[in-house]
Design an enzyme around this catalytic site. Structure first.
Site, PDB file in Angstrom:
ATOM      1  N   CYS A 137      -1.309  -3.321  -5.339  1.00 28.39           N
ATOM      2  CA  CYS A 137      -1.383  -3.904  -4.006  1.00 28.39           C
ATOM      3  C   CYS A 137      -1.990  -5.302  -4.056  1.00 28.39           C
ATOM      4  CB  CYS A 137      -2.224  -3.011  -3.092  1.00 28.39           C
ATOM      5  SG  CYS A 137      -2.581  -3.743  -1.482  1.00 28.39           S
ATOM      6  N   TRP A 178      -1.208   6.497  -1.491  1.00 33.12           N
ATOM      7  CA  TRP A 178      -1.959   6.325  -2.727  1.00 33.12           C
ATOM      8  C   TRP A 178      -2.682   7.610  -3.129  1.00 33.12           C
ATOM      9  CZ3 TRP A 178      -0.600   1.911  -4.898  1.00 33.12           C
ATOM     10  CH2 TRP A 178      -0.261   0.825  -4.085  1.00 33.12           C
ATOM     11  N   VAL A 229      -4.837   0.466   1.329  1.00 30.43           N
ATOM     12  CA  VAL A 229      -5.930  -0.137   0.560  1.00 30.43           C
ATOM     13  C   VAL A 229      -5.855  -1.645   0.783  1.00 30.43           C
ATOM     14  CG1 VAL A 229      -6.123   1.655  -1.190  1.00 30.43           C
ATOM     15  CG2 VAL A 229      -4.449  -0.170  -1.517  1.00 30.43           C
ATOM     16  N   TYR A 336       7.592  -9.080   1.977  1.00 31.52           N
ATOM     17  CA  TYR A 336       7.735  -7.760   2.589  1.00 31.52           C
ATOM     18  C   TYR A 336       8.714  -7.813   3.759  1.00 31.52           C
ATOM     19  CZ  TYR A 336       3.811  -6.110  -0.193  1.00 31.52           C
ATOM     20  OH  TYR A 336       3.004  -5.743  -1.247  1.00 31.52           O
TER      21      TYR A 336
END
Length: 475
Positions: A137, A178, A229, A336
């Site tokens: 990430c 995750w 996260v 993204y």
């Protein structure tokens, strides 16, 4: 404090009191006025609207944020999140798409702050906080990198999730996210059972013994239901402090210097913040005033008077702010928006913005060593996190075919210079990066096949030393 030269007809008093809702500067909302000692500043709304563009919305420029001691679903704070409606169901980032097929990242929900004051709600203490991260990430990786660069490894502990998302409550809902693994654990497949991906480089949750990042959020009684996260966790209060990366990096940069091995490194140097307009970071109000910790970020024209004792530091200059205005939405988040777009129109719009912005960054770095001149800052680290993932992942996986970073001479040498910094190289895990993207989204790559591309060598000599440059150190 007050701003001179403000349009008196359009200048509200911007204040905040205990349990007041978020202040919307864009609509010039006026909250009840507290005692004069708590008034923070006068703000020129005319200037604010002129700079931001009324049609663009608060999310584009982080115009204002108010964070009380508990997260609010309706907070429209800026940072590294994009304004989007928060849904009630559990979800991952692929679900954050509007009716036009555009990817719209939902705001982080936990926005509390660690400060240096010992009587703060979340005081800076060695050993008290834990970072839940993932090497794949870019947002979490940046936070982990600053821990390394500042020498805070013995002050803030870290867990690193496995790169391949797993169903977090199989049979209950469809959320995948995750998962924590020990490096000695057996390999795991993707959600559909394809592949086998080892656990090398993972660090389990040795603080709460959680299996999933989702479990950490549920321990904190989270209501946002997006289990992302980074997460900055308070071991003492057993709760989440923040899950907004752009705010976590500021805390890591300033608040733990008395414990850091490299306390003089300043990634948001104050010498760059002397020329407003900028972002004003106000720390908590005094405990004796019976108010909770409060953060307000305000766009201001000119601060004529010295900052009050409530202000810790200014964290972003006009220059850094203008860089962030195209780097975050068009590059960091832009990849993204390309990859998760669900219409051709949305994809092409994001694609064009991405490559226009890459050309802009290339032009800047053709004239100077770093984005802000000759000083390495957090903005450089922010851009690096996307660029280092671009050729191995985003070109193919997110359909960013226009041009590889290796084809931009200044961007590519910039990436090599940053990669060759020991702390940056230590947390840049290309195996985790490629494994995550190509194995975690079955709708994009059902069989979890990872391209066999050989990565370019980032250890070869770079040419950035043709420009003067340095790391900023605080006095």
């Amino acid at each position: 404090m007050r701003v001179r030269g403000a349009n008196s007809l359009l200048t509200p008093i911007v204040t905040a009191t205990y349990r007041q809702p978020a202040v919307s500067l864009r609509t010039a909302t006026k909250v009840p006025t507290p005692p004069p000692a708590f008034a923070l500043c006068l703000l020129s709304v005319a200037s604010l609207v002129r700079r931001s563009g009324a049609a663009k919305g608060v999310s584009r420029r982080n115009l204002a944020s108010v964070s009380m001691s508990s997260p609010s679903k309706k907070q429209k704070t800026g940072g590294d999140s994009t304004k989007a409606e928060v849904k009630g169901a559990v979800r991952d980032c692929l679900a954050e798409v509007n009716e036009r097929g555009e990817f719209k990242r939902v705001d982080a929900q936990w926005r509390r702050w660690i400060t240096e004051e010992p009587d703060a709600e979340f005081p800076a203490e060695a050993g008290r906080y834990h970072l839940y991260s993932a090497n794949a990430c870019p947002w979490a990786n940046r936070c982990h990198c600053i821990i390394k660069m500042k020498g805070l490894e013995d002050v803030i502990s870290v867990s690193v999730a496995h790169p391949t998302w797993q169903f977090s409550k199989k049979g209950v809902d469809t959320h995948a996210g995750w998962i924590f693994k020990d490096p000695k654990d057996p390999p795991v497949p993707n959600q559909l059972g394809f592949g086998a991906f080892d656990c090398e480089g993972c660090i389990p949750d040795f603080v709460n013994n959680c299996t999933f990042v989702r479990d950490v959020y549920e321990l904190a009684k989270d209501t946002g239901k997006k289990y992302s996260v980074p997460v900055l966790w308070d071991k003492k209060k057993q709760t989440i402090v923040s899950n907004e990366s752009s705010e976590i990096v500021l805390m890591l940069n300033k608040c733990f210097n008395k414990f850091a091995k490299n306390p003089t490194l300043d990634l948001f140097p104050e010498r760059l913040v002397n020329a407003p307009p900028g972002m004003l970071w106000c720390s908590k109000l005094r405990k004796e005033e019976n108010l909770p910790f409060l953060l307000i970020q305000l766009r201001i024209d000119v601060l004529r008077e010295p900052a009050s004792s409530h202000v810790t530091h200014i964290v972003q200059t006009k220059e850094m702010d203008e860089l962030n205005d195209f780097i975050y939405p068009n590059i960091n988040n832009g990849v993204y928006k390309c990859g998760f777009a669900k219409t051709q129109e949305a994809y092409e719009e994001a694609y064009n913005q991405l490559f226009e912005s890459l050309e802009k960054a290339e032009a800047i770095l053709s004239k100077q060593r770093y984005l802000c001149g000759d000083t390495f800052t957090g903005m450089d680290l922010k851009l690096y996190m996307t660029l280092v993932r671009f050729d191995p992942v985003y070109v193919v996986y997110f359909k960013c075919y226009g041009k590889r970073i290796e084809e931009y001479p200044n961007l590519w040498n910039f990436v090599k210079e940053l990669y060759q910094m020991p702390s940056v190289q230590a947390i840049t895990n290309m195996k985790h990066i490629k494994t995550h993207y190509f194995t975690s989204h079955p709708t994009l790559n059902a069989c979890a096949v990872i391209p066999a591309r050989k990565d370019a060598d980032m250890t070869t000599r770079h040419d950035r030393d043709r420009f003067p440059g340095k790391m900023e150190t605080a006095a």
